[in-house]
Design a protein around this motif. Structure first.
Motif, short mmCIF file in Angstrom:
data_model
loop_
_atom_site.label_atom_id
_atom_site.label_comp_id
_atom_site.label_asym_id
_atom_site.label_seq_id
_atom_site.Cartn_x
_atom_site.Cartn_y
_atom_site.Cartn_z
N GLY A 42 23.28 24.70 24.90
CA GLY A 42 22.39 23.51 24.70
C GLY A 42 21.29 23.85 23.59
O GLY A 42 21.23 24.84 23.26
N GLY B 162 18.53 21.15 22.93
CA GLY B 162 17.46 20.32 23.27
C GLY B 162 16.20 20.82 23.21
O GLY B 162 16.02 22.10 22.73
N THR C 231 28.84 23.78 18.70
CA THR C 231 30.17 23.51 19.60
C THR C 231 29.66 23.52 20.91
O THR C 231 28.60 24.04 21.29
N ARG D 111 20.38 17.61 31.95
CA ARG D 111 21.11 17.02 33.19
C ARG D 111 22.67 17.31 33.28
O ARG D 111 23.49 17.33 34.39
N VAL E 169 25.22 22.98 33.44
CA VAL E 169 26.32 23.63 33.43
C VAL E 169 26.37 24.68 34.40
O VAL E 169 27.65 24.66 35.18
N PHE F 9 14.10 18.52 37.47
CA PHE F 9 13.21 17.09 36.84
C PHE F 9 12.72 16.55 37.89
O PHE F 9 13.45 16.28 38.72
N GLY G 222 8.23 15.22 31.50
CA GLY G 222 9.46 16.16 31.54
C GLY G 222 9.63 17.22 30.50
O GLY G 222 9.81 18.30 30.50
C1 LIG Z 1 14.40 7.92 32.91
C2 LIG Z 1 13.83 8.98 32.29
C3 LIG Z 1 12.66 8.77 31.34
C4 LIG Z 1 12.06 9.85 30.94
N1 LIG Z 1 10.98 9.68 30.09
C5 LIG Z 1 10.24 10.80 29.52
C6 LIG Z 1 9.03 10.58 28.74
O1 LIG Z 1 8.73 9.52 28.67
N2 LIG Z 1 8.58 11.77 28.50
C7 LIG Z 1 9.18 13.28 28.79
O2 LIG Z 1 8.52 14.08 28.40
N3 LIG Z 1 10.18 13.40 29.51
C8 LIG Z 1 10.71 12.06 29.91
N4 LIG Z 1 11.72 12.55 30.49
C9 LIG Z 1 12.51 13.77 30.67
C10 LIG Z 1 12.87 14.35 29.39
O3 LIG Z 1 13.99 13.48 28.89
C11 LIG Z 1 13.54 15.58 29.88
O4 LIG Z 1 12.92 16.34 30.70
C12 LIG Z 1 13.84 16.52 28.60
O5 LIG Z 1 14.59 15.93 27.69
C13 LIG Z 1 14.45 17.68 29.08
O6 LIG Z 1 14.60 18.68 28.04
P1 LIG Z 1 15.81 19.94 28.08
O7 LIG Z 1 15.67 20.57 26.57
O8 LIG Z 1 15.64 20.70 29.33
O9 LIG Z 1 17.23 18.91 28.10
P2 LIG Z 1 17.87 17.79 27.29
O10 LIG Z 1 16.83 17.11 26.46
O11 LIG Z 1 18.65 17.19 28.06
O12 LIG Z 1 18.80 18.75 26.17
C14 LIG Z 1 20.02 19.41 27.07
C15 LIG Z 1 21.05 19.54 25.42
O13 LIG Z 1 22.05 20.40 26.07
C16 LIG Z 1 23.20 19.75 25.61
N5 LIG Z 1 24.60 20.22 26.31
C17 LIG Z 1 24.77 19.82 27.49
N6 LIG Z 1 25.81 20.38 28.05
C18 LIG Z 1 26.20 21.32 26.91
C19 LIG Z 1 27.29 22.22 26.64
N7 LIG Z 1 28.27 22.52 27.43
N8 LIG Z 1 27.23 23.18 25.56
C20 LIG Z 1 26.20 22.79 24.53
N9 LIG Z 1 25.36 21.81 24.62
C21 LIG Z 1 25.09 21.24 25.88
C22 LIG Z 1 22.94 18.04 25.65
O14 LIG Z 1 23.72 17.51 24.77
C23 LIG Z 1 21.56 18.13 25.13
O15 LIG Z 1 21.34 18.25 23.77
C24 LIG Z 1 12.70 11.37 31.16
C25 LIG Z 1 13.62 11.69 31.80
C26 LIG Z 1 14.49 10.29 32.54
C27 LIG Z 1 15.82 10.44 33.43
#
Ligand SMILES: Cc1cc2nc3c(=O)[nH]c(=O)nc-3n(C[C@H](O)[C@H](O)[C@H](O)COP(=O)(O)OP(=O)(O)OC[C@H]3O[C@@H](n4cnc5c(N)ncnc54)[C@H](O)[C@@H]3O)c2cc1C
Length: 418
Positions: A16, A18, A130, A170, A173, A298, A306
């Motif tokens: 990922g 993100g 990828t 979300r 994996v 989460f 988040g």
């Molecule tokens: C309804 C809702 C509202 C929200 N509002 C807020 C807010 O206002 N402020 C806030 O701070 N947070 C908010 N959040 C939470 C926030 O969206 C997440 O906490 C944050 O995006 C988490 O970051 P992350 O890097 O863990 O995951 P993500 O941002 O989900 O990044 C994960 C990445 O992994 C990639 N990925 C998935 N599978 C694979 C794979 N097999 N290989 C390679 N890449 C892959 C995805 O494409 C993505 O780019 C909200 C969440 C929800 C559900």
């Protein structure tokens, strides 16, 4: 942040790209580890999570990206809650004490994610475009990259990495592959969200949280548009239509609060839908794998935290990886689960009404001696919790717990005599 690496972890594959993944990528690459991020380039038309809390600002500075983020974002000077006719208040971040910045940003998520990923690249992390695939190692608490994924990394990963970090949000994996149990929250909500051209706002730049006829909504002002989200029990949505678009548009017209603040808004994007997102993984580390960000857990969108929780966990993980020992990783696991569980508790105070009842009663009785003596102290610590500054502070969280348990009873007792 702790110093140079001392342990045995030399190569790290991050699944990922993100915010949690990129934060970790920057910090590890800066200390000389070999880091590979697997980035799935295809993305949804809109990404959720657009409103930041002030505690993220020091992280953006540490990553060296605050200037860029400011450039494409909307300054967020506070938060406004429209809960009922009686409970309607704003919290300007100016009221925050100590060294915490008194602002945050509302960010277009695609640009925010791209900026962090570029920072990881600049720091020396390798980004492989990828989707990552992983396999379970039979009879062990281990995973390995699928041969195609390892091959895609080419010279960036000459052999299997020492550690595989799941930051796939979300998609979860590794928890899915390894059947890691998770604890779900009490709420079985669905969130619908889209961008519209404009809505009414009480305060420029503030995230607005409003109670709806059923559920609640957010309005997040962004440059040239407003993000509108609606959150409610999944069972109520079918009555507003069959597709997310139909449900969103009908709610905008039919809900009494949304009609008032956004009745003439024009929707600019498709509608995204998220369901049942409250969960905490029971395990966050294994023999050669770790979870970070949303994959670990989460809680709820209501306090816009988040990204803060995810990036905070990435910073803690960077420290643990640099130390490179099982005790350090176990400490990371305890911290992450504790942080998530604490937020679970705080979010429950919001949904069961205790937080706002306490606030409302405190406001009504602000001229009484008891409230005069305690209100500003409690308020200061609540502000520090919700801005992220003190969400891991035992004192501030303990005070909140105390206020929820005893303060409410005291408030009602005083109210009964008033
Ligand atoms: C309804 C809702 C509202 C929200 N509002 C807020 C807010 O206002 N402020 C806030 O701070 N947070 C908010 N959040 C939470 C926030 O969206 C997440 O906490 C944050 O995006 C988490 O970051 P992350 O890097 O863990 O995951 P993500 O941002 O989900 O990044 C994960 C990445 O992994 C990639 N990925 C998935 N599978 C694979 C794979 N097999 N290989 C390679 N890449 C892959 C995805 O494409 C993505 O780019 C909200 C969440 C929800 C559900």
């Amino acid at each position: 942040m702790k110093g140079q690496r001392t342990g045995r972890i030399g190569t790290v594959a991050i699944l990922g790209a993100g915010p949690a993944a990129s934060t970790l990528g920057v910090l590890l690459a800066r200390t000389g580890l070999r880091v590979v991020l697997f980035h799935r380039p295809k993305r949804a038309p809109l990404l959720v999570g657009e409103s930041l809390v002030p505690a993220i600002i020091p992280m953006l500075r540490l990553l060296g990206v605050e200037g860029q983020v400011r450039h494409f974002s909307m300054l967020k000077p506070g938060a406004t809650f429209n809960i009922s006719a009686a409970v309607n208040f704003s919290f300007p971040f100016e009221q925050l004490r100590g060294s915490m910045p008194r602002y945050a940003y509302n960010v277009p998520r695609d640009r925010f994610d791209d900026t962090l990923l570029e920072a990881a690249r600049q720091a020396g992390a390798n980004v492989i475009e990828t989707a990552a695939r992983v396999e379970r190692v039979e009879g062990a608490d281990r995973v390995r990259l699928h041969p195609d994924t390892l091959a895609a990394a080419g010279d960036c990963l000459p052999g299997p990495p020492d550690l595989i970090v799941d930051a796939t949000g979300r998609a979860r994996v590794l928890p899915n592959l390894l059947d890691i149990p998770s604890r779900s929250g009490r709420r079985k909500d669905t969130a619908l969200f889209a961008h519209v051209d404009r809505t009414q706002l009480d305060h420029e730049g503030h995230v607005h949280t409003s109670r709806l006829d059923r559920g609640w909504s957010w309005r997040i002002p962004l440059p040239g548009r407003v993000s509108v989200g609606m959150v409610m029990g999944s069972e109520f949505l079918p009555k507003f239509g069959t597709s997310p678009e139909e449900q969103f548009d009908n709610l905008m017209r039919q809900d009494s609060v949304l009609r008032e603040v956004a009745g003439d808004a024009k929707r600019l994007t498709p509608v995204m839908q998220y369901s049942n997102y409250q969960l905490v993984s029971s395990r966050v580390i294994g023999d050669n794998w770790v979870l970070v960000g949303d994959t670990a857990g989460f809680i709820d969108p209501v306090f816009s935290n988040g990204l803060f929780i995810g990036m905070h966990s990435a910073m803690a993980l960077a420290d643990a990886i640099r130390e490179g020992t099982q005790p350090a990783l176990r400490r990371y696991e305890r911290e992450v689960i504790h942080h998530l569980e604490t937020w679970h508790e705080i979010v429950d105070y919001f949904y069961d009404g205790r937080l706002f009842t306490c606030f409302h009663v405190g406001q009504m009785l602000r001229d009484t001696l008891l409230v005069k003596l305690t209100f500003s102290h409690v308020n200061k610590h609540l502000g520090r919790i919700f801005s992220g500054a003190a969400s891991t502070s035992p004192y501030s969280v303990g005070l909140l717990r105390f206020a929820m348990k005893h303060g409410l009873m005291t408030d009602f007792a005083v109210l009964a005599k008033a």
